[in-house]
Scaffold this active site. Structure first.
Site, PDB file in Angstrom:
ATOM      1  CE  LYS A  48      -3.872   2.100   2.555  1.00  0.00           C
ATOM      2  NZ  LYS A  48      -4.823   1.973   3.667  1.00  0.00           N
ATOM      3  CB  SER A  68      -8.144   4.055   2.673  1.00  0.00           C
ATOM      4  OG  SER A  68      -7.332   3.376   3.630  1.00  0.00           O
ATOM      5  CB  SER A 111      -8.754   1.401   5.687  1.00  0.00           C
ATOM      6  OG  SER A 111      -9.398   2.636   5.570  1.00  0.00           O
TER       7      SER A 111
END
Length: 493
Positions: A79, A159, A183
């Site tokens: 990420k 997210s 998330s």
């Protein structure tokens, strides 16, 4: 090549060990898959072809010498919130344009030390603020899943949308992700993958771009429960560079899989039956209860009375911490700089151009609730609510409950560029309704696929555990997975 990318981490690990495949072959298969699919899915914001190949080559050499690490040769996506030395790290924000850190985050350093291979950086909501991966400066991520008979694009959740989409589309064997209010768990539920948010303090936050420091926690998104357990073992560690890091031995999470849940007490919170909850979510929940019951678990009704205050309290605490954390981005030392007539003007111009709409909204909310006139009315009260939420869980666990079962999300994945949600941020925030309590209380939570809805889209169940008892979550999630089966999207990209 696609048969190589279809391997789970556990399967690839065994084949690499047996020298049936090489790390170079596996990495090349993933790089080819990314090159073919990324224009359609937009899961990666940077692909590290050369670095991946050299890491794979080093893995092959270690395997040949009998020096393989726990994740030797396993290709992973990272990420864009984790610092990766010399590689694009921008939290998918314009304000960090061109930023390449001089250091490695503890989580990624742990993974590379165990032999994992970095494929690249994954798309996400800007500064991890969002529930649909539509706030990224690099554009939205498309969910690899589509409703039966439809060509409409769906969101992957957020997210960590890039992480979840890449795992579901077989563009990496597994991925790092972070969870501040859901998330990891919400995107996992939207994509038919498994995601675990560990207990606060279990995984180091050092080198991870901060959103809300008292809520942020890193964890893995993987194709199944076993893979999530394998990744979590490597990611977790004591880290003296993170003052919240806890000095507890890291268990072998994989060993918890297959243990019986006979006699385990599973709590079902009545407050999670929210108004207007779709029938398919209620049905999924009942299915999950039945799976655990059939495996010998004891199901008990519980009450978490302060649940209804969790979302408003979260959307005070998280923006307050974000407004403080994001004050450091000013264009002076790194990232975007927009010239101004003086330094104050330069700050203003840079922040105005550099931050997206949702990030600005949360900075404004956070600054407002921390201002002298409103601090007691908002921030202080939200922190008191947080203490009560934590106490609700403590009371339930004190009565002998081992884990709590809830839905992971109030719906399946919704459409990309949904106008209703775009015009009403509060409706978007409601996506976190089942997940935020876990962050507020610092507890571990795992999302595991429970089935498909009538349109053929995945739905996720959530298990919440006692602090630092992730093993129990893996154990119970594995039982659900065995009963529900595994789900892969039909390829359209």
């Amino acid at each position: 090549m696609s048969e190589l990318t279809a391997l789970t981490i556990a399967e690839a690990r065994d084949k690499l060990k047996a020298k049936a495949i090489t790390a170079t072959e596996l990495t090349d298969a993933y790089l080819s898959a990314i090159d073919a699919a990324n224009d359609a899915i937009n899961a990666y914001v940077a692909v590290t072809h050369d670095q991946a190949r050299s890491m794979a080559k080093a893995s092959d050499e270690r395997i040949a010498k009998g020096e393989a690490g726990a994740l030797e040769g396993i290709p992973l996506g990272v990420k864009d919130l984790f610092a990766t030395k010399g590689v694009h790290t921008q939290a998918c924000s314009h304000i960090l344009d061109g930023f390449k850190p001089e250091y490695e985050s503890t989580v990624t350093a742990n993974l590379w030390a165990d032999g994992a291979v970095m494929l690249g950086k994954l798309n996400m909501d800007e500064f991890a603020m969002g529930s649909s991966n539509e706030t990224s400066y690099y554009g939205p991520v498309k969910n690899p899943w589509r409703a039966k008979g439809s060509n409409a694009d769906l969101v992957p959740g957020g997210s960590s949308g890039g992480s979840a989409a890449a795992v579901a589309a077989h563009l990496c064997a597994g991925a790092t992700a972070t969870d501040t209010g859901g998330s990891i768990r919400q995107p996992a539920a939207f994509t038919g993958t498994v995601g675990i948010k560990p207990t606060y303090g279990r995984v180091s936050r050092w080198g991870t771009v901060a959103f809300a420091s008292s809520l942020d926690q890193a964890g893995p998104i993987a194709r199944d429960v076993r893979d999530a357990a394998i990744l979590m073992k490597s990611m977790a560690s004591l880290d003296l560079k993170d003052t919240t890091s806890v000095d507890l031995p890291v268990p072998d999470y994989e060993a918890a899989l297959g243990r019986s849940v006979k006699g385990m007490k599973i709590g079902i919170p009545r407050e999670y039956r929210v108004d207007g909850m779709p029938g398919e979510i209620e049905e999924l929940w009942q299915k999950g209860i039945q799976y655990l019951k059939d495996a010998g678990a004891e199901i008990v009704d519980i009450s978490l009375p302060h649940t209804k205050y969790a979302l408003p309290a979260y959307y005070i605490v998280a923006p307050a911490e974000a407004s403080s954390n994001l004050a450091r981005y000013d264009g002076v030392r790194y990232g975007l700089r927009v010239p101004g007539k003086d330094i104050a003007d330069m700050y203003e111009q840079t922040r105005a151009a550099g931050f997206g709409k949702e990030v600005k909204r949360r900075i404004m909310i956070g600054t407002y609730v921390l201002s002298a006139g409103y601090y007691d009315a908002y921030y202080l009260r939200a922190q008191k609510v947080r203490t009560l939420i934590k106490k609700d869980f403590e009371d339930v666990f004190a009565k002998g409950v081992d884990a709590i079962l809830t839905p992971a999300t109030p719906s399946a994945a919704f459409g990309l560029a949904d106008e209703v949600l775009a015009n009403d941020p509060v409706k978007m925030y409601l996506n976190d309704i089942f997940t935020v309590t876990v962050n507020m209380a610092g507890l571990p939570g795992i999302a595991v696929p429970g089935g498909l809805n009538g349109q053929g889209l995945p739905l996720g169940l959530q298990l919440i555990g006692r602090p630092f008892e992730e093993e129990t979550l893996f154990q119970a999630a594995h039982v659900i997975e065995q009963a529900a089966g595994r789900f892969t999207p039909a390829k359209w990209w």
